[in-house]
Design a protein around this motif. Structure first.
Motif, mmCIF file in Angstrom:
data_model
loop_
_atom_site.group_PDB
_atom_site.id
_atom_site.type_symbol
_atom_site.label_atom_id
_atom_site.label_comp_id
_atom_site.label_asym_id
_atom_site.label_seq_id
_atom_site.Cartn_x
_atom_site.Cartn_y
_atom_site.Cartn_z
ATOM 1 N N VAL A 67 0.945 -13.726 4.571
ATOM 2 C CA VAL A 67 2.270 -13.117 4.492
ATOM 3 C C VAL A 67 2.640 -13.027 3.026
ATOM 4 C CG1 VAL A 67 4.692 -13.254 5.159
ATOM 5 C CG2 VAL A 67 2.930 -14.068 6.734
ATOM 6 N N LEU A 68 2.877 -11.818 2.542
ATOM 7 C CA LEU A 68 3.160 -11.627 1.123
ATOM 8 C C LEU A 68 4.558 -12.122 0.776
ATOM 9 C CD1 LEU A 68 1.667 -8.056 0.587
ATOM 10 C CD2 LEU A 68 0.597 -10.263 0.128
ATOM 11 N N ARG A 69 4.685 -12.709 -0.373
ATOM 12 C CA ARG A 69 5.977 -13.123 -0.934
ATOM 13 C C ARG A 69 6.137 -12.411 -2.275
ATOM 14 N NH1 ARG A 69 7.109 -14.917 3.848
ATOM 15 N NH2 ARG A 69 6.261 -16.931 4.443
ATOM 16 N N TRP A 70 7.309 -11.893 -2.519
ATOM 17 C CA TRP A 70 7.535 -11.087 -3.710
ATOM 18 C C TRP A 70 8.603 -11.712 -4.603
ATOM 19 C CZ3 TRP A 70 4.090 -7.307 -4.343
ATOM 20 C CH2 TRP A 70 3.468 -6.764 -3.213
ATOM 21 N N ASP A 71 8.441 -11.490 -5.895
ATOM 22 C CA ASP A 71 9.457 -11.851 -6.876
ATOM 23 C C ASP A 71 9.625 -10.643 -7.789
ATOM 24 O OD1 ASP A 71 11.262 -13.095 -8.513
ATOM 25 O OD2 ASP A 71 9.775 -14.284 -9.607
ATOM 26 N N LEU A 72 10.356 -9.657 -7.266
ATOM 27 C CA LEU A 72 10.526 -8.376 -7.953
ATOM 28 C C LEU A 72 12.010 -8.145 -8.229
ATOM 29 C CD1 LEU A 72 8.067 -6.284 -5.741
ATOM 30 C CD2 LEU A 72 7.704 -6.899 -8.143
ATOM 31 N N PRO A 73 12.336 -7.350 -9.232
ATOM 32 C CA PRO A 73 13.745 -7.125 -9.587
ATOM 33 C C PRO A 73 14.473 -6.121 -8.698
ATOM 34 C CG PRO A 73 12.312 -5.972 -11.129
ATOM 35 C CD PRO A 73 11.413 -6.785 -10.240
ATOM 36 N N GLY A 74 13.913 -5.804 -7.542
ATOM 37 C CA GLY A 74 14.553 -4.887 -6.604
ATOM 38 C C GLY A 74 14.074 -5.187 -5.201
ATOM 39 N N PRO A 75 14.706 -4.588 -4.187
ATOM 40 C CA PRO A 75 14.350 -4.867 -2.802
ATOM 41 C C PRO A 75 13.000 -4.267 -2.410
ATOM 42 C CG PRO A 75 16.014 -3.153 -2.915
ATOM 43 C CD PRO A 75 15.859 -3.665 -4.301
ATOM 44 N N VAL A 76 12.286 -4.978 -1.533
ATOM 45 C CA VAL A 76 10.984 -4.536 -1.016
ATOM 46 C C VAL A 76 11.221 -3.900 0.354
ATOM 47 C CG1 VAL A 76 8.672 -5.260 -0.335
ATOM 48 C CG2 VAL A 76 9.805 -6.352 -2.286
ATOM 49 N N VAL A 77 10.847 -2.642 0.507
ATOM 50 C CA VAL A 77 11.201 -1.878 1.715
ATOM 51 C C VAL A 77 9.999 -1.096 2.222
ATOM 52 C CG1 VAL A 77 13.539 -1.626 0.771
ATOM 53 C CG2 VAL A 77 11.928 0.269 0.569
ATOM 54 N N ASP A 78 10.132 -0.591 3.437
ATOM 55 C CA ASP A 78 9.069 0.238 4.008
ATOM 56 C C ASP A 78 9.646 1.065 5.153
ATOM 57 O OD1 ASP A 78 6.575 1.346 4.454
ATOM 58 O OD2 ASP A 78 5.600 -0.537 5.007
ATOM 59 N N LYS A 79 8.808 1.950 5.676
ATOM 60 C CA LYS A 79 9.126 2.805 6.824
ATOM 61 C C LYS A 79 7.930 2.793 7.747
ATOM 62 C CE LYS A 79 7.754 7.195 8.122
ATOM 63 N NZ LYS A 79 6.370 7.728 8.046
ATOM 64 N N HIS A 80 8.191 2.895 9.049
ATOM 65 C CA HIS A 80 7.103 3.016 10.013
ATOM 66 C C HIS A 80 7.426 4.130 10.989
ATOM 67 C CE1 HIS A 80 3.794 1.979 12.667
ATOM 68 N NE2 HIS A 80 4.635 2.127 13.674
ATOM 69 N N SER A 81 6.433 4.967 11.277
ATOM 70 C CA SER A 81 6.559 6.017 12.283
ATOM 71 C C SER A 81 5.694 5.674 13.475
ATOM 72 C CB SER A 81 6.129 7.369 11.705
ATOM 73 O OG SER A 81 5.972 8.327 12.730
ATOM 74 N N THR A 82 6.177 5.983 14.673
ATOM 75 C CA THR A 82 5.378 5.752 15.874
ATOM 76 C C THR A 82 4.320 6.820 16.083
ATOM 77 O OG1 THR A 82 7.044 6.840 17.268
ATOM 78 C CG2 THR A 82 7.197 4.448 17.023
ATOM 79 N N GLY A 83 4.210 7.761 15.167
ATOM 80 C CA GLY A 83 3.099 8.707 15.199
ATOM 81 C C GLY A 83 3.475 10.066 15.727
ATOM 82 N N GLY A 84 2.866 11.095 15.154
ATOM 83 C CA GLY A 84 3.160 12.455 15.579
ATOM 84 C C GLY A 84 2.158 13.421 14.998
ATOM 85 N N VAL A 85 2.479 14.688 15.078
ATOM 86 C CA VAL A 85 1.608 15.758 14.592
ATOM 87 C C VAL A 85 2.290 16.431 13.406
ATOM 88 C CG1 VAL A 85 0.472 17.932 15.202
ATOM 89 C CG2 VAL A 85 0.664 16.087 16.902
ATOM 90 N N GLY A 86 1.565 16.559 12.299
ATOM 91 C CA GLY A 86 2.144 17.151 11.094
ATOM 92 C C GLY A 86 3.139 16.234 10.399
ATOM 93 N N ASP A 87 3.029 14.928 10.647
ATOM 94 C CA ASP A 87 3.983 13.964 10.091
ATOM 95 C C ASP A 87 3.410 13.335 8.825
ATOM 96 O OD1 ASP A 87 5.800 12.035 9.476
ATOM 97 O OD2 ASP A 87 5.704 10.982 11.394
ATOM 98 N N SER A 88 3.796 13.870 7.684
ATOM 99 C CA SER A 88 3.328 13.377 6.387
ATOM 100 C C SER A 88 4.472 12.760 5.583
ATOM 101 C CB SER A 88 2.699 14.527 5.597
ATOM 102 O OG SER A 88 3.587 15.648 5.562
ATOM 103 N N ILE A 89 5.514 12.285 6.277
ATOM 104 C CA ILE A 89 6.719 11.795 5.618
ATOM 105 C C ILE A 89 6.441 10.646 4.658
ATOM 106 C CG2 ILE A 89 8.938 10.633 6.031
ATOM 107 C CD1 ILE A 89 9.028 13.584 6.654
ATOM 108 N N SER A 90 5.498 9.769 4.995
ATOM 109 C CA SER A 90 5.237 8.613 4.133
ATOM 110 C C SER A 90 4.898 9.033 2.711
ATOM 111 C CB SER A 90 4.098 7.765 4.707
ATOM 112 O OG SER A 90 4.475 7.147 5.913
#
Length: 431
Positions: A67-90
């Motif tokens: 489990v990664l632990r961070w010490d960065l000067p800003g928030p650590v964030v992400d996005k997850h998609s349940t999957g689709g067609v033509g979905d290149s949002i990341s």
């Protein structure tokens, strides 16, 4: 406590959080056999888990590996998609979020079934390396503030065991196990905020509105219960998200959008909506509308394109990718129009994705090699009037036989008739 006692408790509708923690540890250590894992998965599918047990299972699967632990000067964030067609949002969202003050160690996956995979798209870029060490990932956070990488074998090993068993025991559809699987891997990245893109419609893994809503609610409540600020958007997958489907083609469309040469409106809209959500969760925007404006500013200014180019170069890709992406991306030798006549009423989106897979743009077997060149471009939108001058799409294939099969498959996936009422791209918000 032993595996049999945990399985019996789930089967009889009396699971415990302690039992979930024991079982996840047993999956990782080998104390739980494959037969016991299959029985557990079936019991969960049939009986379900209360929220406290689902949170406990998710946390324990997360904690079964690194489990990664961070010490960065800003928030650590992400996005997850349940999957689709033509979905290149990341590919759009990660650099845009980095421009807005967030750090984005995005752990992504490969194509699954009819849905495209972010890592497969990025590997269409010559030299791009998705497998990086933890040391290198930490360096990338300081250098570019965003990276899109694959999960190491040390991330959530309990999930790897359970996922493989679910795939062969007809238990993939369990909302509780889908939730624990998705979140155990995402939360192992040490996130402070997460936004979920839950698809609904013919191209979604769970196509009905009730299914999508149930999954979104399960994911959001479990992630928040596990200590990560999370919300979800339920978004339309009754048609391909973008105008391309296929790895290199989708990267090209992303670059057209990032550079402003020919932006795709739906890609921009969803990137801004998801980005606005996560910026609020991370404390970087006062509300979703303000966050969406911040993301739009990063896209319109070209700053997100510059950040994407920096990420590509740092992960082994061409240093001039942003300015010469059309030259760097591989191209299929056979490009042909897909004929269609009349008004396009809609798509069987799953069938579109499956047509890309059968072209070679995805995997029919786990060890298949993906052809990054193939897919569809200029995909018609519902309401378009088709003619010889406006085909359903352009097919990009490795050979003539593949092109012919893909033309037939795409024509079969199209519905013709009266112009449809346009469905909103973002359909619900779950918090």
């Amino acid at each position: 406590m032993d595996a049999r006692a945990v399985i019996e408790a789930v089967r009889d509708g009396r699971p415990t959080a302690e039992g979930m923690r024991w079982f996840a540890a047993g999956l990782a250590s080998g104390a739980v056999t494959d037969a016991q894992a299959g029985a557990f998965a079936m019991a969960v599918l049939l009986k379900g888990l209360p929220e406290d047990c689902r949170v406990a299972l998710t946390r324990a699967m997360r904690d079964s590996g690194d489990v990664l632990r961070w010490d960065l000067p800003g928030p650590v964030v992400d996005k997850h998609s349940t999957g689709g067609v033509g979905d290149s949002i990341s590919l759009l969202l990660a650099p845009a979020l980095a421009c807005c003050g967030a750090y984005v160690p995005m752990v992504s996956g490969r194509g699954l079934g009819h849905t495209g995979g972010t890592l497969d798209k990025l590997e269409a870029i010559p030299g791009y390396m998705v497998d990086v060490s933890e040391v290198r990932l930490r360096a990338l956070m300081h250098e570019s503030r965003c990276a899109i990488v694959s999960a190491s074998s040390r991330i959530a090993p309990a999930d790897k065991r359970l996922y493989a068993v679910r795939d062969v025991t007809s238990t993939v559809e369990s909302i509780d196990l889908i939730t624990a699987s998705i979140l155990s891997k995402k939360l192992a990245a040490g996130l402070e905020a997460l936004v979920l893109d839950v698809k609904v419609g013919s191209g979604a893994f769970l196509p009905s509105a009730d299914q999508a809503r149930g999954l979104a609610q399960s994911l959001v409540s479990t992630a928040n219960g596990a200590g990560c600020k999370t919300s979800a958007l339920i978004t339309d997958m009754d048609r391909p998200l973008a105008l391309t489907a296929g790895n290199a083609l989708e990267v090209g469309e992303v670059m057209d959008t990032l550079t402003g040469i020919n932006p795709t409106a739906r890609l921009v809209e969803l990137t801004c909506a998801l980005g606005g959500e996560v910026l609020v969760l991370a404390g970087l925007a006062r509300n979703a509308e303000a966050g969406a404006r911040m993301i739009r500013g990063a896209l319109d200014s070209g700053e997100a394109a510059e950040r994407f180019g920096q990420m590509v170069a740092l992960q082994g890709g061409p240093r001039d990718f942003v300015t010469r992406y059309a030259e760097h991306l591989p191209k299929a030798p056979v490009i042909r129009p897909v004929p269609g006549v009349g008004v396009l009423a809609g798509w069987n989106t799953r069938a579109v994705g499956e047509a890309v897979v059968h072209l070679g743009g995805g995997r029919l077997k786990g060890d298949d090699v993906v052809d990054p060149r193939v897919g569809f471009s200029e995909i018609a939108e519902p309401g378009d009037t088709l003619s010889p001058d406006r085909p359903l799409a352009m097919v990009h294939a490795a050979d003539e036989a593949g092109a012919e099969a893909a033309i037939a498959a795409l024509q079969a996936a199209a519905r013709f008739g009266a112009a449809p009422v346009a469905a909103p791209l973002v359909q619900e918000h779950v918090a």
